[in-house]
Design a protein around this motif. Structure first.
Motif, PDB file in Angstrom:
ATOM      1  N   ALA A   3       0.819  -1.223   0.000  1.00  0.00           N
ATOM      2  CA  ALA A   3       0.000   0.000   0.000  1.00  0.00           C
ATOM      3  C   ALA A   3       0.847   1.264   0.000  1.00  0.00           C
ATOM      4  O   ALA A   3       0.410   2.311  -0.481  1.00  0.00           O
ATOM      5  N   ILE A   7      -0.685   4.726  -1.509  1.00  0.00           N
ATOM      6  CA  ILE A   7      -1.463   5.425  -0.478  1.00  0.00           C
ATOM      7  C   ILE A   7      -0.497   6.266   0.345  1.00  0.00           C
ATOM      8  O   ILE A   7       0.558   5.773   0.758  1.00  0.00           O
ATOM      9  N   VAL A  53      -9.310   6.046   0.296  1.00  0.00           N
ATOM     10  CA  VAL A  53      -8.273   5.299  -0.414  1.00  0.00           C
ATOM     11  C   VAL A  53      -8.771   4.542  -1.641  1.00  0.00           C
ATOM     12  O   VAL A  53      -7.975   4.172  -2.508  1.00  0.00           O
ATOM     13  N   TYR A  54     -10.059   4.320  -1.739  1.00  0.00           N
ATOM     14  CA  TYR A  54     -10.590   3.510  -2.842  1.00  0.00           C
ATOM     15  C   TYR A  54     -10.142   3.983  -4.225  1.00  0.00           C
ATOM     16  O   TYR A  54      -9.774   3.152  -5.068  1.00  0.00           O
ATOM     17  N   LEU A  57      -6.751   2.418  -5.213  1.00  0.00           N
ATOM     18  CA  LEU A  57      -6.504   0.981  -5.079  1.00  0.00           C
ATOM     19  C   LEU A  57      -6.393   0.333  -6.459  1.00  0.00           C
ATOM     20  O   LEU A  57      -7.098   0.716  -7.397  1.00  0.00           O
ATOM     21  N   TRP A  61      -9.048  -4.731  -5.902  1.00  0.00           N
ATOM     22  CA  TRP A  61      -8.704  -4.623  -4.480  1.00  0.00           C
ATOM     23  C   TRP A  61      -9.688  -3.711  -3.779  1.00  0.00           C
ATOM     24  O   TRP A  61     -10.224  -2.772  -4.374  1.00  0.00           O
ATOM     25  N   ILE A  62      -9.942  -3.994  -2.498  1.00  0.00           N
ATOM     26  CA  ILE A  62     -10.797  -3.171  -1.648  1.00  0.00           C
ATOM     27  C   ILE A  62     -10.139  -3.056  -0.275  1.00  0.00           C
ATOM     28  O   ILE A  62      -9.159  -3.751   0.007  1.00  0.00           O
ATOM     29  N   SER A  63     -10.708  -2.212   0.562  1.00  0.00           N
ATOM     30  CA  SER A  63     -10.261  -2.165   1.954  1.00  0.00           C
ATOM     31  C   SER A  63     -11.412  -2.626   2.833  1.00  0.00           C
ATOM     32  O   SER A  63     -12.583  -2.371   2.537  1.00  0.00           O
ATOM     33  N   ARG A  94      -0.044  -3.743   4.144  1.00  0.00           N
ATOM     34  CA  ARG A  94      -1.428  -4.052   3.770  1.00  0.00           C
ATOM     35  C   ARG A  94      -2.427  -3.466   4.749  1.00  0.00           C
ATOM     36  O   ARG A  94      -3.572  -3.900   4.798  1.00  0.00           O
ATOM     37  N   ARG A 116      -7.891  -0.133   8.271  1.00  0.00           N
ATOM     38  CA  ARG A 116      -8.480  -0.931   7.206  1.00  0.00           C
ATOM     39  C   ARG A 116      -7.387  -1.775   6.557  1.00  0.00           C
ATOM     40  O   ARG A 116      -6.295  -1.289   6.280  1.00  0.00           O
ATOM     41  N   LEU A 118      -6.128  -4.150   3.338  1.00  0.00           N
ATOM     42  CA  LEU A 118      -6.339  -4.225   1.894  1.00  0.00           C
ATOM     43  C   LEU A 118      -6.403  -5.691   1.483  1.00  0.00           C
ATOM     44  O   LEU A 118      -5.553  -6.496   1.892  1.00  0.00           O
ATOM     45  N   GLU A 120      -7.543  -8.525  -1.835  1.00  0.00           N
ATOM     46  CA  GLU A 120      -7.899  -8.776  -3.226  1.00  0.00           C
ATOM     47  C   GLU A 120      -9.251  -9.484  -3.219  1.00  0.00           C
ATOM     48  O   GLU A 120      -9.393 -10.551  -2.612  1.00  0.00           O
TER      49      GLU A 120
END
Length: 131
Positions: A3, A7, A53-54, A57, A61-63, A94, A116, A118, A120
């Motif tokens: 990340a 980020i 952060v979305y 990404l 990928w999501i958080s 991550r 949060r 991260l 997959e």
């Protein structure tokens, strides 16, 4: 995936929500007052953190929320607008840490920290579908 490659500390997001009867404590516990429910304030904090952060990404990928340390400091009443902010305070491989706060006008009604992880989506879904 790391990340720290995309980020950065200081990334942020803000959400606005109007307190309605269905997001008050009274909606869930009839003898309680009609004020913004703490779990729903936390949900707004989590959602603002995810939104911060979305956009950066990688595809797929999501958080997901992993830690919550929140104080609910003051009420918000039906009809009031709550502004919730989330700002990245630290980034690990991550895991992303946030400072979060909620306000009614200039008055802070809640604050704290949130983290949060991260993940997959395809791997996450497959892992938990298999049991």
């Amino acid at each position: 995936m790391d990340a720290r490659d995309f980020i950065t500390v200081g990334m942020s997001a803000e959400r606005l929500t109007t307190v309605t009867q269905d997001i008050t404590v009274q909606h869930f516990v009839p003898y309680m007052p009609a004020v913004f429910a703490t779990p729903l304030m936390i949900l707004e904090m989590e959602m603002a953190s995810g939104e911060a952060v979305y956009p950066v990404l990688p595809a797929g990928w999501i958080s997901v929320g992993s830690e919550v340390d929140i104080r609910h400091l003051a009420p918000a009443f039906v009809g009031q607008t709550v502004r919730t902010t989330a700002t990245v305070s630290a980034v690990e491989r991550r895991l992303v840490r946030f400072e979060v706060a909620s306000f009614v006008g200039p008055r802070k009604i809640g604050d704290g920290r949130h983290a949060r992880g991260l993940v997959e989506v395809a791997l996450f879904t497959r892992r938990f579908a298999e049991g």
